[in-house]
Design a protein around this motif. Sequence first.
Motif, PDB file in Angstrom:
ATOM      1  N   VAL A 160      -8.719  -4.951   8.397  1.00  0.00           N
ATOM      2  CA  VAL A 160      -9.162  -4.618   7.215  1.00  0.00           C
ATOM      3  C   VAL A 160      -7.915  -2.799   6.897  1.00  0.00           C
ATOM      4  CG1 VAL A 160     -11.046  -3.339   5.761  1.00  0.00           C
ATOM      5  CG2 VAL A 160     -11.036  -5.301   7.830  1.00  0.00           C
ATOM      6  N   THR A 161      -8.285  -1.927   7.245  1.00  0.00           N
ATOM      7  CA  THR A 161      -7.612  -0.915   7.125  1.00  0.00           C
ATOM      8  C   THR A 161      -5.742  -1.376   6.216  1.00  0.00           C
ATOM      9  OG1 THR A 161      -6.776  -0.123   9.541  1.00  0.00           O
ATOM     10  CG2 THR A 161      -8.655   0.556   8.428  1.00  0.00           C
ATOM     11  N   LEU A 162      -5.282  -2.047   7.811  1.00  0.00           N
ATOM     12  CA  LEU A 162      -3.951  -2.299   7.144  1.00  0.00           C
ATOM     13  C   LEU A 162      -3.625  -2.935   5.714  1.00  0.00           C
ATOM     14  CD1 LEU A 162      -0.994  -2.037   7.944  1.00  0.00           C
ATOM     15  CD2 LEU A 162      -1.141  -4.174   9.348  1.00  0.00           C
ATOM     16  N   ALA A 163      -4.479  -4.486   5.195  1.00  0.00           N
ATOM     17  CA  ALA A 163      -4.209  -4.728   4.174  1.00  0.00           C
ATOM     18  C   ALA A 163      -4.855  -4.074   3.130  1.00  0.00           C
ATOM     19  CB  ALA A 163      -5.920  -5.762   4.322  1.00  0.00           C
ATOM     20  N   GLU A 164      -5.522  -3.042   2.876  1.00  0.00           N
ATOM     21  CA  GLU A 164      -6.136  -2.140   1.190  1.00  0.00           C
ATOM     22  C   GLU A 164      -4.786  -1.146   1.879  1.00  0.00           C
ATOM     23  OE1 GLU A 164     -10.794  -2.414   2.835  1.00  0.00           O
ATOM     24  OE2 GLU A 164      -9.564  -0.275   3.776  1.00  0.00           O
ATOM     25  N   SER A 165      -4.588  -0.859   3.013  1.00  0.00           N
ATOM     26  CA  SER A 165      -3.485   0.253   2.604  1.00  0.00           C
ATOM     27  C   SER A 165      -2.225  -0.705   2.026  1.00  0.00           C
ATOM     28  CB  SER A 165      -3.127   0.346   3.959  1.00  0.00           C
ATOM     29  OG  SER A 165      -4.312   1.579   4.296  1.00  0.00           O
ATOM     30  N   LEU A 166      -1.510  -2.188   2.583  1.00  0.00           N
ATOM     31  CA  LEU A 166      -0.963  -1.948   1.770  1.00  0.00           C
ATOM     32  C   LEU A 166      -1.770  -2.836   0.014  1.00  0.00           C
ATOM     33  CD1 LEU A 166       0.027  -5.046   5.216  1.00  0.00           C
ATOM     34  CD2 LEU A 166       1.386  -2.475   3.240  1.00  0.00           C
ATOM     35  N   GLU A 167      -2.702  -2.933  -0.139  1.00  0.00           N
ATOM     36  CA  GLU A 167      -3.274  -3.163  -1.395  1.00  0.00           C
ATOM     37  C   GLU A 167      -2.726  -2.008  -2.464  1.00  0.00           C
ATOM     38  OE1 GLU A 167      -6.011  -6.515  -1.053  1.00  0.00           O
ATOM     39  OE2 GLU A 167      -6.768  -4.200  -1.207  1.00  0.00           O
ATOM     40  N   LYS A 168      -2.314  -1.003  -1.576  1.00  0.00           N
ATOM     41  CA  LYS A 168      -2.210   0.588  -2.606  1.00  0.00           C
ATOM     42  C   LYS A 168      -0.844   0.659  -2.850  1.00  0.00           C
ATOM     43  CE  LYS A 168      -6.091   3.325  -0.499  1.00  0.00           C
ATOM     44  NZ  LYS A 168      -6.508   4.110   0.246  1.00  0.00           N
ATOM     45  N   ILE A 169      -0.049  -0.134  -2.047  1.00  0.00           N
ATOM     46  CA  ILE A 169       1.449   0.476  -2.746  1.00  0.00           C
ATOM     47  C   ILE A 169       1.711  -1.372  -3.582  1.00  0.00           C
ATOM     48  CG2 ILE A 169       1.866   1.748  -0.928  1.00  0.00           C
ATOM     49  CD1 ILE A 169       3.447  -0.977   0.382  1.00  0.00           C
ATOM     50  N   GLY A 170       0.454  -1.963  -4.250  1.00  0.00           N
ATOM     51  CA  GLY A 170       1.438  -3.458  -4.898  1.00  0.00           C
ATOM     52  C   GLY A 170       1.408  -4.484  -4.483  1.00  0.00           C
ATOM     53  N   VAL A 171       0.537  -4.505  -3.342  1.00  0.00           N
ATOM     54  CA  VAL A 171       0.890  -5.724  -2.384  1.00  0.00           C
ATOM     55  C   VAL A 171      -0.545  -6.371  -2.782  1.00  0.00           C
ATOM     56  CG1 VAL A 171       0.583  -7.351  -0.386  1.00  0.00           C
ATOM     57  CG2 VAL A 171       2.194  -5.201   0.027  1.00  0.00           C
ATOM     58  N   ARG A 172      -0.217  -7.783  -3.175  1.00  0.00           N
ATOM     59  CA  ARG A 172      -0.981  -8.504  -3.536  1.00  0.00           C
ATOM     60  C   ARG A 172      -1.424 -10.042  -3.197  1.00  0.00           C
ATOM     61  NH1 ARG A 172      -2.428  -4.855  -5.324  1.00  0.00           N
ATOM     62  NH2 ARG A 172      -2.592  -3.730  -7.247  1.00  0.00           N
ATOM     63  N   ASP A 237      12.448  -5.180  -4.087  1.00  0.00           N
ATOM     64  CA  ASP A 237      13.112  -4.200  -3.039  1.00  0.00           C
ATOM     65  C   ASP A 237      12.443  -2.712  -3.721  1.00  0.00           C
ATOM     66  OD1 ASP A 237      15.056  -5.344  -1.855  1.00  0.00           O
ATOM     67  OD2 ASP A 237      15.683  -5.106  -3.100  1.00  0.00           O
ATOM     68  N   THR A 238      11.774  -2.466  -4.380  1.00  0.00           N
ATOM     69  CA  THR A 238      11.518  -1.060  -4.339  1.00  0.00           C
ATOM     70  C   THR A 238      10.161  -0.114  -3.725  1.00  0.00           C
ATOM     71  OG1 THR A 238       9.111  -2.004  -5.837  1.00  0.00           O
ATOM     72  CG2 THR A 238      10.819  -1.306  -7.094  1.00  0.00           C
ATOM     73  N   ALA A 239       9.797  -1.350  -2.857  1.00  0.00           N
ATOM     74  CA  ALA A 239       8.605  -0.100  -2.115  1.00  0.00           C
ATOM     75  C   ALA A 239       9.010  -0.227  -0.567  1.00  0.00           C
ATOM     76  CB  ALA A 239       7.881  -0.838  -2.229  1.00  0.00           C
ATOM     77  N   ALA A 246       6.517   2.265   7.667  1.00  0.00           N
ATOM     78  CA  ALA A 246       5.751   3.211   9.334  1.00  0.00           C
ATOM     79  C   ALA A 246       4.741   3.967   9.444  1.00  0.00           C
ATOM     80  CB  ALA A 246       7.069   3.039  10.139  1.00  0.00           C
ATOM     81  N   ALA A 247       4.711   4.535   8.347  1.00  0.00           N
ATOM     82  CA  ALA A 247       3.842   5.958   7.703  1.00  0.00           C
ATOM     83  C   ALA A 247       2.034   5.491   7.774  1.00  0.00           C
ATOM     84  CB  ALA A 247       4.695   6.535   7.621  1.00  0.00           C
ATOM     85  N   LEU A 248       2.469   4.590   6.545  1.00  0.00           N
ATOM     86  CA  LEU A 248       1.556   3.707   6.591  1.00  0.00           C
ATOM     87  C   LEU A 248       0.595   3.198   7.098  1.00  0.00           C
ATOM     88  CD1 LEU A 248       0.828   1.468   2.821  1.00  0.00           C
ATOM     89  CD2 LEU A 248       0.716   0.693   5.301  1.00  0.00           C
ATOM     90  N   MET A 249       1.175   2.362   7.672  1.00  0.00           N
ATOM     91  CA  MET A 249       0.600   1.569   9.427  1.00  0.00           C
ATOM     92  C   MET A 249       0.428   2.340  10.187  1.00  0.00           C
ATOM     93  SD  MET A 249       3.983  -1.162   9.654  1.00  0.00           S
ATOM     94  CE  MET A 249       3.231  -1.780  11.223  1.00  0.00           C
ATOM     95  N   ILE A 250       0.962   3.397  10.401  1.00  0.00           N
ATOM     96  CA  ILE A 250       0.383   4.299  12.010  1.00  0.00           C
ATOM     97  C   ILE A 250      -1.182   4.889  11.479  1.00  0.00           C
ATOM     98  CG2 ILE A 250       0.828   6.571  12.611  1.00  0.00           C
ATOM     99  CD1 ILE A 250       4.251   5.579  12.865  1.00  0.00           C
ATOM    100  N   ASP A 251      -1.101   5.734  10.104  1.00  0.00           N
ATOM    101  CA  ASP A 251      -2.362   5.872   9.827  1.00  0.00           C
ATOM    102  C   ASP A 251      -3.248   4.730   9.322  1.00  0.00           C
ATOM    103  OD1 ASP A 251      -1.979   8.576   8.661  1.00  0.00           O
ATOM    104  OD2 ASP A 251      -0.519   7.942   6.750  1.00  0.00           O
ATOM    105  N   ALA A 252      -3.356   3.880   8.778  1.00  0.00           N
ATOM    106  CA  ALA A 252      -4.451   3.130   8.616  1.00  0.00           C
ATOM    107  C   ALA A 252      -4.685   2.372  10.065  1.00  0.00           C
ATOM    108  CB  ALA A 252      -3.770   1.321   8.428  1.00  0.00           C
TER     109      ALA A 252
END
Length: 327
Positions: A160-172, A237-239, A246-252
């Motif tokens: 859940v937290t990983l999916a929510e974090s990826l959504e914040k960087i534009g993953v749909r 390629d932008t993100a 990696a930092a996003l994943m660790i935080d999630a």
Amino acid sequence: MDKTQEQYNQLLSLLADGRFHSGEALGQRLGCSRASLWKLIRRLRDEGLPVEAVSGRGYRLTVAVEPLRESPIRAHLESFCDEWSLRVLDRVDSTNRLLLNEAGTLCHPAVVLAERQLAGRGRWGRRWEMSFGGGVALSLMWPFHRQGAQLAGLSLAVGVTLAESLEKIGVRGLGLKWPNDLVTVDGKLAGILVELIAQAAGAAKAVVGVGLNVRLSEQARAKIEQPVVDLQQLVGDTALQRNTIAALMIDAIANACREFEAGGFSAFRERWNRLDVLNGQPVSLRLPTEIQEGIARGVDDNGAFLLEGEDGKHSYFTGETELKVRR
């Protein structure tokens, strides 16, 4: 580390920019002969890296790769504490296995990332590999105050937290497939493996392993026995700064562990339901000794999978789900 391995690592770093480097310049930087350089190039290709050789120009990786580095990862972390440890390894059999072996001596959260996992494991002991630059593979060890039996549903919370974090960087178009996959309609993006270590005092330590596809080569895709997607397909390629990802994943993962410690899986249930790709669908649930079929009815407050069959609704904490083809 022996000299050949040092030269191999240095060659990877030199070619990671995607530009051409002459054989003469590479040999001088590495301190090796032309024949030794060719052996190193062949080793890169054997490991699935797309090395192009052009007469008069030299060698290059056809796709630039950002190597994982500790300093930029730490710089992008929001939840990291000074007493935590973080290591980036060139290669390891399994980041999960490494932390499981070290868990008895660790009092604070610890993170290990690896450019290549040679004997990574998925659920039910399946072999799992990641080539250099194709994704981000890491494990985080978290010491809980909860007992192991109270950690059911942790892999779902991390999803859940990983999916929510990826959504914040534009993953749909992300969804969650019970119990441990991040998916889109086109295939699997990431997988999660949680392994527990029971402690004498009753509390448990959890090792959470996550592998996320960033930019898979055609050679890497050919080795995977299921449909897959990567971040390049989903956001371009932008993100695709791997150290930022990696930092996003660790935080999630860390945020999931903190929230789970405080409230268990019930705090995640509604968020899981929003992303659940199986709810209401006909599925097969593969168990160690049998296969159950029915309609998926989401998960309960402990993260157990709810399957409605002819004899009613039942809950399961283990198993592997698969959508049934409607006829």
